[in-house]
Each structure stands twice: as C-alpha cells, then as structure tokens.
Design an enzyme around this catalytic site. Structure first.
Site, PDB file in Angstrom:
ATOM      1  N   ASP A 135       0.841  -1.198   0.000  1.00  0.00           N
ATOM      2  CA  ASP A 135       0.000   0.000   0.000  1.00  0.00           C
ATOM      3  C   ASP A 135       0.873   1.242   0.000  1.00  0.00           C
ATOM      4  O   ASP A 135       1.694   1.429   0.906  1.00  0.00           O
ATOM      5  CB  ASP A 135      -0.916  -0.011   1.235  1.00  0.00           C
ATOM      6  CG  ASP A 135      -2.058   0.981   1.096  1.00  0.00           C
ATOM      7  OD1 ASP A 135      -2.390   1.367  -0.041  1.00  0.00           O
ATOM      8  OD2 ASP A 135      -2.621   1.363   2.134  1.00  0.00           O
ATOM      9  N   LYS A 261      -5.051  -2.023   9.801  1.00  0.00           N
ATOM     10  CA  LYS A 261      -5.354  -2.154   8.374  1.00  0.00           C
ATOM     11  C   LYS A 261      -5.321  -3.593   7.863  1.00  0.00           C
ATOM     12  O   LYS A 261      -5.691  -3.835   6.723  1.00  0.00           O
ATOM     13  CB  LYS A 261      -4.382  -1.297   7.560  1.00  0.00           C
ATOM     14  CG  LYS A 261      -4.693   0.193   7.673  1.00  0.00           C
ATOM     15  CD  LYS A 261      -3.572   1.035   7.131  1.00  0.00           C
ATOM     16  CE  LYS A 261      -3.882   2.516   7.240  1.00  0.00           C
ATOM     17  NZ  LYS A 261      -4.853   2.964   6.219  1.00  0.00           N
ATOM     18  N   THR A 265      -9.171  -5.852   3.311  1.00  0.00           N
ATOM     19  CA  THR A 265      -9.062  -4.907   2.198  1.00  0.00           C
ATOM     20  C   THR A 265     -10.013  -5.419   1.130  1.00  0.00           C
ATOM     21  O   THR A 265     -10.020  -6.623   0.854  1.00  0.00           O
ATOM     22  CB  THR A 265      -7.619  -4.869   1.642  1.00  0.00           C
ATOM     23  OG1 THR A 265      -6.730  -4.502   2.697  1.00  0.00           O
ATOM     24  CG2 THR A 265      -7.479  -3.870   0.496  1.00  0.00           C
ATOM     25  N   GLU A 382     -10.822  12.490   6.968  1.00  0.00           N
ATOM     26  CA  GLU A 382     -10.712  13.826   6.374  1.00  0.00           C
ATOM     27  C   GLU A 382     -12.057  14.535   6.352  1.00  0.00           C
ATOM     28  O   GLU A 382     -12.167  15.705   6.707  1.00  0.00           O
ATOM     29  CB  GLU A 382     -10.187  13.708   4.935  1.00  0.00           C
ATOM     30  CG  GLU A 382      -8.782  13.179   4.842  1.00  0.00           C
ATOM     31  CD  GLU A 382      -8.484  12.697   3.436  1.00  0.00           C
ATOM     32  OE1 GLU A 382      -8.112  13.512   2.592  1.00  0.00           O
ATOM     33  OE2 GLU A 382      -8.649  11.484   3.177  1.00  0.00           O
TER      34      GLU A 382
HETATM   35 CA    CA Z   1      -4.142   3.096   2.507  1.00  0.00          CA
END
Ligand code: CA
Length: 445
Positions: A135, A261, A265, A382
C-alpha cells in the site's frame, strides 16, 4: 507498449450483447476476472454488459488461435496469475479477438453465445492469488489533509516529495467486493487515558484507492527501469483499505500500520486492463513550482506525459436504515484519480529499485485519493476532520465513522473525449459487528 489505441477502442463498435452499450462494461472495456457459473468451478471470465464470457470455453473452442488462445488457456483456471505473467502481448491478442467475436457483425455469435452466463447468477472471486500486497501513500491531498490534523505547520514529512511512501500490507485478508467487513477488535488508548484497552474499533474508516495488478514482474535483484515499468502494470481496480483509526493512532509508531489495516481490504472484482485504459491515459499533473525533481530512477518523460489516468472516483454510503427504506446510496465524495503525486509506474520502479521482486498477480494500493477541497475526500477521517464534524445522511442519521450495518461503495469511471466511457464495477462491503473478543487463557493451576 501497453497503451496502443486500436479498433477495440473504436467508439462506433457495438456488441450484440444488448446490455453492453451504456453499461460499465461495453465492448470497449472487456475486463478480466474470475467467476463461478451456477454449480461450476471458478474460471477466468470477461465482463460484457450484464453477462460474463467464460474464457475456459473460449480456450477450448476453435475460434481462438495463437497468442489469444494461449491467453485464454492461461485464464481457464481459478486465478489469473499465469495470464498476467504473460504480459501485454497475449492479453492484447485475446482482447482483439474477443472484441471481434462480440461485435455486432460477428458471424460467430451463435457459438459465442454459448460461452455467456448472466452475471447475476454467477459468483465473483478475487482475480488472482495475491502473493504480496503493498500500500502506497501517493494521494498528496490525503497526506496533506491528514498531516494537517497532526502537524498543522508541516503536514508533509520531508521525504514525501522525494520517495513514493509505502508499506507492505497483508495479502491474506484481501477480499472481493461484496464480502462482509467484520469490525476488528484491537488495542487502543484514549487520548486522556493512561492505559490501553482492547475491544471493537470505534473509529472504523474507509480509504478510497486504486488497486494496481502487477503483470510479469522482475527477478530478485533486477530492478524494473522506470521506462519499462508500465509494461508490468496489467490493469487497475478499485480498492478500499478499511482502516481502524483508533487502533492505528496507538500502534503505528515507529513501524507503521499493522492491525489497524490488516483485518480486511476490499477490491472490485474486475481487472480493467492497461489496454482498455489506453485512451484514458493522461499527463501526470505538473509538480508545483519549487517541488524537487525526482531522482533519475523515478523520472521518465513518457511516463510524465501519459502515466496518469483520467478516472472519476466516487465514495457512496448506504446505512442499514437507508437500505431498508430503499433509498439510493448517498454520495460522500467524487473526484479525479489524478490527485496522485506519483504515477503507478513510479511506484513499480521504486518498489523494485532496491532489488525486491514483483510477481504476477501482486497488488498495489495507490494510497487514499482525495481532492484538495471537500468535494472528493477519500476517507471519513478527512471528511469529518477526525470525527469533529459529523456528516448527515438523507435519513437524518449522522456519521463520524462507520457504524455496523453501513454499506460502503466505491465506484469508478474512465472518461475521455471521443471514447466510450468504461467502468470498474462496484467495490462494496457491509460492516458487521465485531466478534466477541477471544477469551483470556485460563491461569495455570
Ligand atoms: Ca491506505
């Protein structure tokens, strides 16, 4: 050269598959994937409208020959690694032949019709056995937006404009669109707490990225030159790098993301090939005045002139309540894929520059792609400014981060003047509740 424009891109070309024209998968797209027909084993296929063409049947027919047949044979099993390993030549030959066979003038329609299955009746799988997943962090506005939250005075670290930042991700937990996303349990420490706790992630987020499928790759110790790197990009997909921000904030120093993470995915099922994307290649945006010129191993004029892609990417959400009411998904953002500071070729050149080998079917994520304004940010971190500013859904519900039952959908289209737009197919996942934490081991007597 993977980006030749030929008859397969002709906007006048139409397929006898009635649903192809105007869909994400017109005859100009012909993306590659792996599917199981009803009651059948997984095999390679090509999407055309709302149908899937079975490449194992195509390979056994008398209608393919030479490199096109070789490519179809390599795609007859349950993964496309062997096909990707063949490189662009056989892949392009297969594309050209399938385009001929599917075009409305084709005399072979009666036979080719027997190779088609309705997509709605098929199961889609990951297109490759992914050996390695890396990534990157090339979405510069994401890096700036997130950096500002933590370091208002210097949001970008000094290396950002010199080196494509990345980390080695986890291949085992990559899943195809539609797989449920179980909220991870993990360790985090609240800002005002002294000790960490363990439990379901409370700040579950998405990351809108492009996935990059690697073609032939390189031998250990033999870097891919930047001028040849595009030859090793087989195609693109959409990628959601689900992220647990509360776990990430506690665990990431000093080595980077880990459990925040690696729980999942999601990728869209189809490899939109480098050949299909040829008309949508565009110049890499010029670096702002004053930015450093990359070192020579990362710089190629052809790559700068045509190494980016004219794609429009979208993030949509549908809460459980919205889906129950039959409300359409709510768009959280939309923006272009040109908001990447590095091209995919620069990523491949950099990845191998120290000698690391890439193998067919390896996967890259580009990093979260955000716009400079709020129209198209690729993460809730964000959009909600770190959870400070909730977003409203059409039902009146609000979100800072994802709740159980939320469905997240990524969508992407390639568009260019004079060409038929092509789509990626959805990259979706519904968040389901965390598993009960594993019980603590009993004490030894
Ligand atoms: Ca990423």
């Amino acid at each position: 050269m993977s980006h030749l424009i030929d008859d397969t891109h002709d906007p006048a070309r139409r397929s006898w598959v009635a649903t192809a024209h105007g869909s994400e998968f017109p005859i100009q797209n012909l993306p590659l994937g792996v599917f199981s027909p009803p009651g059948g084993r997984p095999r390679g296929g090509v999407a055309i409208g709302d149908m899937i063409l079975d490449l194992s049947l195509a390979a056994r027919s008398g209608l393919l020959a030479g490199p096109a047949k070789l490519a179809a044979e390599a795609a007859s099993g349950r993964e496309l690694n062997a096909l990707l390993g063949l490189g662009a030549g056989p892949r392009r030959a297969l594309r050209r032949r399938l385009s001929e066979l599917l075009t409305d003038r084709s005399p072979d329609r009666p036979e080719v019709e027997t190779w088609l299955y309705p997509t709605a009746r098929c199961e889609l799988h990951l297109p490759c056995a992914i050996g390695d997943y890396t990534d990157f962090y090339a979405g510069i506005h994401h890096a700036l937006n997130v950096g500002r939250q933590f370091r208002p005075d210097s949001p970008l670290l000094p290396n950002y404009k010199h080196v494509p930042i990345g980390y080695h991700g986890r291949a085992s937990s990559v899943r195809v669109s539609g797989a449920a996303v179980r909220r991870p349990n993990g360790q985090r420490r609240a800002p005002d707490a002294e000790a960490p706790t363990f439990g379901p992630a409370q700040r579950l987020d998405l990351e809108l990225e492009l996935g990059v499928w690697i073609g032939p790759g390189n031998a250990l110790g033999e870097p891919i030159a930047i001028g040849r790197a595009a030859d090793h990009i087989a195609g693109l997909c959409l990628l959601n790098d689900w992220s647990a921000r509360d776990l990430q904030a506690w665990e990431y120093q000093p080595l980077g993301p880990f459990l925040a993470k690696n729980f999942m995915t999601t990728v869209s099922p189809w490899i939109v090939t480098a050949e299909a994307l040829a008309p949508f290649r565009t110049a890499q945006p010029a670096r702002p005045a004053g930015d450093p010129r990359p070192l020579p191993y990362l710089w190629d004029e052809t790559d700068q002139a045509s190494g980016a892609f004219a794609l429009e990417l979208e993030v949509l959400i549908a809460s459980e309540q919205m889906r129950r009411r039959g409300s359409p998904p709510h768009r959280l953002g939309r923006g272009p894929a040109t908001n990447l500071y590095w091209t995919v070729a620069q990523m491949a050149a950099h990845h191998t520059s120290g000698g690391c080998d890439l193998r067919p079917g390896d996967l890259f994520g580009t990093g979260t792609i955000s716009t400079p304004d709020e129209a198209g940010v690729g993460s809730l971190l964000e959009l909600t400014r770190g959870g400070q500013r909730p977003v409203s859904l059409p039902t009146g519900e609000t979100r800072t981060f994802l709740q159980d039952g939320d469905e997240l959908i990524l969508a992407g289209w390639a568009r260019a003047e004079g060409y038929v737009p092509i789509g990626f197919g959805p990259c979706r996942g519904v968040v389901i509740p965390a598993a009960a934490p594993a019980p603590a081991a009993a004490c030894a007597p």
